[in-house]
Motif scaffolding. Sequence first.
Motif, PDB file in Angstrom:
ATOM      1  N   PRO A  22       0.826  -1.211   0.000  1.00 43.21           N
ATOM      2  CA  PRO A  22       0.000   0.000   0.000  1.00 43.21           C
ATOM      3  C   PRO A  22       0.859   1.260   0.000  1.00 43.21           C
ATOM      4  O   PRO A  22       1.897   1.309   0.657  1.00 43.21           O
ATOM      5  CB  PRO A  22      -0.798  -0.116   1.306  1.00 43.21           C
ATOM      6  CG  PRO A  22       0.007  -1.025   2.169  1.00 43.21           C
ATOM      7  CD  PRO A  22       0.733  -1.957   1.257  1.00 43.21           C
ATOM      8  N   LEU A  23       0.415   2.235  -0.740  1.00 43.81           N
ATOM      9  CA  LEU A  23       1.133   3.509  -0.788  1.00 43.81           C
ATOM     10  C   LEU A  23       0.630   4.379   0.361  1.00 43.81           C
ATOM     11  O   LEU A  23      -0.507   4.848   0.347  1.00 43.81           O
ATOM     12  CB  LEU A  23       0.887   4.196  -2.138  1.00 43.81           C
ATOM     13  CG  LEU A  23       1.582   5.544  -2.326  1.00 43.81           C
ATOM     14  CD1 LEU A  23       3.088   5.400  -2.264  1.00 43.81           C
ATOM     15  CD2 LEU A  23       1.174   6.160  -3.665  1.00 43.81           C
ATOM     16  N   GLU A  24       1.472   4.553   1.345  1.00 43.83           N
ATOM     17  CA  GLU A  24       1.030   5.287   2.532  1.00 43.83           C
ATOM     18  C   GLU A  24       1.520   6.725   2.545  1.00 43.83           C
ATOM     19  O   GLU A  24       1.241   7.475   3.471  1.00 43.83           O
ATOM     20  CB  GLU A  24       1.503   4.541   3.793  1.00 43.83           C
ATOM     21  CG  GLU A  24       0.776   3.204   3.946  1.00 43.83           C
ATOM     22  CD  GLU A  24       1.248   2.410   5.143  1.00 43.83           C
ATOM     23  OE1 GLU A  24       2.237   2.812   5.762  1.00 43.83           O
ATOM     24  OE2 GLU A  24       0.619   1.379   5.438  1.00 43.83           O
ATOM     25  N   VAL A  25       2.252   7.097   1.531  1.00 40.62           N
ATOM     26  CA  VAL A  25       2.703   8.488   1.436  1.00 40.62           C
ATOM     27  C   VAL A  25       1.536   9.333   0.923  1.00 40.62           C
ATOM     28  O   VAL A  25       0.868   8.956  -0.031  1.00 40.62           O
ATOM     29  CB  VAL A  25       3.893   8.602   0.459  1.00 40.62           C
ATOM     30  CG1 VAL A  25       4.300  10.054   0.273  1.00 40.62           C
ATOM     31  CG2 VAL A  25       5.057   7.768   0.955  1.00 40.62           C
ATOM     32  N   ASP A  26       1.289  10.460   1.586  1.00 38.09           N
ATOM     33  CA  ASP A  26       0.239  11.343   1.089  1.00 38.09           C
ATOM     34  C   ASP A  26       0.828  12.720   0.797  1.00 38.09           C
ATOM     35  O   ASP A  26       1.997  13.005   1.096  1.00 38.09           O
ATOM     36  CB  ASP A  26      -0.925  11.439   2.088  1.00 38.09           C
ATOM     37  CG  ASP A  26      -0.443  11.817   3.476  1.00 38.09           C
ATOM     38  OD1 ASP A  26       0.650  12.425   3.583  1.00 38.09           O
ATOM     39  OD2 ASP A  26      -1.135  11.514   4.464  1.00 38.09           O
ATOM     40  N   VAL A  27       0.000  13.560   0.225  1.00 41.87           N
ATOM     41  CA  VAL A  27       0.489  14.876  -0.185  1.00 41.87           C
ATOM     42  C   VAL A  27       0.936  15.696   1.021  1.00 41.87           C
ATOM     43  O   VAL A  27       1.893  16.468   0.936  1.00 41.87           O
ATOM     44  CB  VAL A  27      -0.608  15.619  -0.974  1.00 41.87           C
ATOM     45  CG1 VAL A  27      -0.142  17.007  -1.343  1.00 41.87           C
ATOM     46  CG2 VAL A  27      -0.946  14.849  -2.223  1.00 41.87           C
ATOM     47  N   ARG A  29       2.437  14.731   3.637  1.00 38.16           N
ATOM     48  CA  ARG A  29       3.809  14.354   3.988  1.00 38.16           C
ATOM     49  C   ARG A  29       4.803  14.960   2.996  1.00 38.16           C
ATOM     50  O   ARG A  29       5.876  15.439   3.383  1.00 38.16           O
ATOM     51  CB  ARG A  29       3.929  12.825   3.992  1.00 38.16           C
ATOM     52  CG  ARG A  29       5.282  12.331   4.444  1.00 38.16           C
ATOM     53  CD  ARG A  29       5.257  10.835   4.643  1.00 38.16           C
ATOM     54  NE  ARG A  29       6.590  10.272   4.778  1.00 38.16           N
ATOM     55  CZ  ARG A  29       6.851   8.978   4.868  1.00 38.16           C
ATOM     56  NH1 ARG A  29       5.857   8.109   4.846  1.00 38.16           N
ATOM     57  NH2 ARG A  29       8.092   8.540   4.981  1.00 38.16           N
ATOM     58  N   LEU A  30       4.430  14.948   1.751  1.00 42.02           N
ATOM     59  CA  LEU A  30       5.294  15.554   0.735  1.00 42.02           C
ATOM     60  C   LEU A  30       5.461  17.050   0.992  1.00 42.02           C
ATOM     61  O   LEU A  30       6.569  17.590   0.928  1.00 42.02           O
ATOM     62  CB  LEU A  30       4.701  15.340  -0.658  1.00 42.02           C
ATOM     63  CG  LEU A  30       4.782  13.920  -1.230  1.00 42.02           C
ATOM     64  CD1 LEU A  30       3.956  13.831  -2.517  1.00 42.02           C
ATOM     65  CD2 LEU A  30       6.217  13.514  -1.500  1.00 42.02           C
ATOM     66  N   ARG A  33       7.682  17.763   3.980  1.00 42.92           N
ATOM     67  CA  ARG A  33       9.100  17.563   3.664  1.00 42.92           C
ATOM     68  C   ARG A  33       9.616  18.690   2.771  1.00 42.92           C
ATOM     69  O   ARG A  33      10.741  19.143   2.906  1.00 42.92           O
ATOM     70  CB  ARG A  33       9.286  16.206   2.997  1.00 42.92           C
ATOM     71  CG  ARG A  33      10.733  15.790   2.759  1.00 42.92           C
ATOM     72  CD  ARG A  33      11.403  15.193   3.997  1.00 42.92           C
ATOM     73  NE  ARG A  33      10.840  13.916   4.375  1.00 42.92           N
ATOM     74  CZ  ARG A  33      11.321  12.735   3.980  1.00 42.92           C
ATOM     75  NH1 ARG A  33      12.358  12.691   3.197  1.00 42.92           N
ATOM     76  NH2 ARG A  33      10.771  11.620   4.385  1.00 42.92           N
ATOM     77  N   LEU A  34       8.751  19.131   1.896  1.00 41.02           N
ATOM     78  CA  LEU A  34       9.149  20.225   1.008  1.00 41.02           C
ATOM     79  C   LEU A  34       9.398  21.505   1.809  1.00 41.02           C
ATOM     80  O   LEU A  34      10.352  22.247   1.554  1.00 41.02           O
ATOM     81  CB  LEU A  34       8.054  20.452  -0.047  1.00 41.02           C
ATOM     82  CG  LEU A  34       8.371  21.448  -1.152  1.00 41.02           C
ATOM     83  CD1 LEU A  34       9.571  20.979  -1.957  1.00 41.02           C
ATOM     84  CD2 LEU A  34       7.168  21.616  -2.086  1.00 41.02           C
TER      85      LEU A  34
ATOM     86  N   LEU B  17       2.420  12.313  -7.276  1.00 38.96           N
ATOM     87  CA  LEU B  17       2.153  11.198  -6.377  1.00 38.96           C
ATOM     88  C   LEU B  17       1.112  10.256  -6.980  1.00 38.96           C
ATOM     89  O   LEU B  17       1.277   9.028  -6.951  1.00 38.96           O
ATOM     90  CB  LEU B  17       1.666  11.728  -5.026  1.00 38.96           C
ATOM     91  CG  LEU B  17       1.488  10.695  -3.918  1.00 38.96           C
ATOM     92  CD1 LEU B  17       2.809  10.009  -3.597  1.00 38.96           C
ATOM     93  CD2 LEU B  17       0.900  11.331  -2.666  1.00 38.96           C
ATOM     94  N   ARG B  22       2.790   4.987  -6.892  1.00 36.39           N
ATOM     95  CA  ARG B  22       2.687   3.545  -6.701  1.00 36.39           C
ATOM     96  C   ARG B  22       3.839   2.808  -7.394  1.00 36.39           C
ATOM     97  O   ARG B  22       4.400   1.852  -6.855  1.00 36.39           O
ATOM     98  CB  ARG B  22       1.334   3.058  -7.225  1.00 36.39           C
ATOM     99  CG  ARG B  22       1.124   1.580  -7.083  1.00 36.39           C
ATOM    100  CD  ARG B  22      -0.309   1.209  -7.177  1.00 36.39           C
ATOM    101  NE  ARG B  22      -1.054   1.570  -5.977  1.00 36.39           N
ATOM    102  CZ  ARG B  22      -0.997   0.884  -4.833  1.00 36.39           C
ATOM    103  NH1 ARG B  22      -0.194  -0.163  -4.736  1.00 36.39           N
ATOM    104  NH2 ARG B  22      -1.702   1.247  -3.794  1.00 36.39           N
ATOM    105  N   GLN B  25       6.995   3.333  -5.514  1.00 37.51           N
ATOM    106  CA  GLN B  25       6.920   2.498  -4.309  1.00 37.51           C
ATOM    107  C   GLN B  25       7.251   1.046  -4.640  1.00 37.51           C
ATOM    108  O   GLN B  25       7.997   0.376  -3.917  1.00 37.51           O
ATOM    109  CB  GLN B  25       5.499   2.595  -3.747  1.00 37.51           C
ATOM    110  CG  GLN B  25       5.192   1.603  -2.644  1.00 37.51           C
ATOM    111  CD  GLN B  25       5.254   2.246  -1.284  1.00 37.51           C
ATOM    112  OE1 GLN B  25       5.533   3.433  -1.178  1.00 37.51           O
ATOM    113  NE2 GLN B  25       5.001   1.484  -0.250  1.00 37.51           N
ATOM    114  N   ASP B  39       8.892   4.024   1.404  1.00 39.11           N
ATOM    115  CA  ASP B  39       8.148   5.280   1.580  1.00 39.11           C
ATOM    116  C   ASP B  39       9.079   6.479   1.451  1.00 39.11           C
ATOM    117  O   ASP B  39       8.758   7.476   0.801  1.00 39.11           O
ATOM    118  CB  ASP B  39       7.488   5.319   2.968  1.00 39.11           C
ATOM    119  CG  ASP B  39       6.184   4.546   2.991  1.00 39.11           C
ATOM    120  OD1 ASP B  39       5.774   4.075   1.912  1.00 39.11           O
ATOM    121  OD2 ASP B  39       5.602   4.409   4.079  1.00 39.11           O
ATOM    122  N   LEU B  47       9.957  14.693  -4.524  1.00 37.37           N
ATOM    123  CA  LEU B  47      10.466  16.044  -4.268  1.00 37.37           C
ATOM    124  C   LEU B  47      11.586  16.401  -5.241  1.00 37.37           C
ATOM    125  O   LEU B  47      11.660  17.534  -5.730  1.00 37.37           O
ATOM    126  CB  LEU B  47      10.954  16.163  -2.824  1.00 37.37           C
ATOM    127  CG  LEU B  47       9.859  16.129  -1.755  1.00 37.37           C
ATOM    128  CD1 LEU B  47      10.462  16.335  -0.373  1.00 37.37           C
ATOM    129  CD2 LEU B  47       8.783  17.176  -2.014  1.00 37.37           C
TER     130      LEU B  47
END
Lengths: 511, 177
Positions: A22-27, A29-30, A33-34, B17, B22, B25, B39, B47
């Motif tokens: 599963p892709l658990e990164v969301d905007v 979080r991005l 970090r940015l 994203l 995906r 990932q 992740d 980025l």
Amino acid sequence: MHDDTFEDRLRQVLRSEGDAVPLEVDVERLEARLRVRRATRRSNRTGLLAAGIGVVALGVAAVGLNGGLPSTGPAAEPPATDAVCRPLDLSSPGAAFELPTWTGLIAIDEDATRHSGSLRAFSAADGKEVAIDAYSPPKPSELPFGNGSLTIEAPFGRCVSHLRVEAVPYPTTDPDPTALVVDPIVLVDRELTEPGGSISFEHPANGDWLLVARASLPTTDGRTAWAETVFAFRAHGAVSSPGPLAGTLPRIAPPDGTLAFDESSPNLGFTGAAGNVVTRTLGTLPEAPSYELSIVCLGPGELAYSIVEAASSDPVMSSSVACDAIPDGASVSVEAAGAKQVLITVDESAAWRVIGATQGEVSGVVLPTRLLVSPHVPPDVGIEALVGCGVPFDPTVVVRGPINRCLIPPWPLMDRQPVVSIERTGELSIWLDNGWRLDQIKVSATPFAEVDGLSRPSAITNVYEADATTDVAVVPIDLPPGAFVLRIDLVSHHDDQAFYAAMYVRIEVAG
Amino acid sequence: MIEALRRRRPATLDDLLATYGREIQGVAYLILRDRDAADDVVVETILAAHERGDQLRDASAFRAWILRIATNQALSVRRRGARIIRLEVVPDRASGEDVAGQATARIALLAGVADLPVQMRAAVVLRYYADLPVEEVARALGKSPNTIKAQLQTALDRLRTSLADTGSASDREARHA
């Protein structure tokens, strides 16, 4: 050979596995970090990340490479970087601090080879070394190859404020650990402008170096810890040959022992377009106490070679030869069990040939060490032929037990090999030492002048083929007068072990 | 996408994203076998693409470019001697021999991929998971196409062997059962 079905199956398995995560990164979080990245840059521009984030300036507790620098206590003010970077978390004074599992300073050379040395880290709280990983100065045999400039990559996403890279000459024999305290050459001493940044620099000169990369990392409580990576680096560059080069690759004699592989470049001469250095895996050496390599290279710079563990790719030894068309070689004794692989790094334009052989008993199999050939029946004193293990020439042969199998060498050069003189229509007696019995034997011949050591001769004559379990094969020779190289393929057994071999002997048929 | 990157539109991160997250990932996970590290690779790759994507002139090369960044990030994450977390799934024999056999083969293939040297593994992932042409795989890994072809051939040979070994073992087990 292409196998589309297998490739499709692999494709399917990888996709189902890769896409199942599963892709658990969301905007959010991005974006977070940015923001950190941008704030870090602003901080750097305004001098908040000054070069003085060192041990002394901030009163930070840390120790030097040899543990010789005392702790100086916590800093009065936390550095401004804490607000924008991901500092290390010191949960309590003296406790091991959290490091990401991948932490390390990674050096990357121009061949995109990554050198991640052993990591050593020191707690900012009490100056004690924190056990991160096994740490020991690398052995000379662990020298990786490098080429051109190096890039040091900071662990991305981590706030590394300062990076210093030093180099000390690395002795190739009897390495002295105290070499680290010898006055080093400073290659880099500067801030990293952003997390995830990298610094490229030129290596000091061709030769062997021990490089020490040390980074300052702010901690959550406003101090600084150090992480450092030490790795050995062999610097070399593609340089023009100082003298006129030979036109084509000269012949080389195979090394002593049982041939394991014989590889050469597609071109027999220097193609003239230097500049692209590549690394290749040549072949596998079966487990054995020692190995012999014969090497020749023609072209720019040098050919660097290494023997690595086949299972783990851990280096066993490495060295290099100049690409000056002068045959060279190496004899390597190893302690670690398991098969080895041979890798070379060489300019693509160069012509080269590398032959590998094992010496001593191959693990688990008692092998015949010699093939003996005599023009007399019964045989008296024979001469030793060139021995190499091979594969069955007859696929219907019954396999009796464990097989020592390696590559059949191409027709090798026999210039320095002894000659068996035989009368026209005479006979040769052929047998193995160590009590091995012959089950099958096939003899083929080619004129001596046809053998160039690189390719299969164009004219090969079948001389003899027979099935029989015997101690000695008596082979009638019906060849015209002249010099020949015989290839003797055989299947033999000893107790319940089988041995397939391709062996060569030089003969002179009288007129 | 490149035009949006040039104009620094706020929605670009979201688009990147959604479009590539995906796949990045998947590439990172198959190389690293570590979800958290994968992740991190997704974040850093997107980025980096967000910051430098406007410099890319050829829009058709964007996917290969972003996967190249992801691979390099993943390779830099990997620590020497890092533990490979293997999939330990026991096939359910009750579900039928075919299904069990397929599951065994799948596990053997994945274990075989995990056992490959990391550079070779990256080549396999980019070629067979991301379907990049050999030339793009070579560019991503900083090797020549011939080197990559040789690496892929070696990898396939090894995977076939590991699959055959597993098959033989399963057959023996079945006969003894």
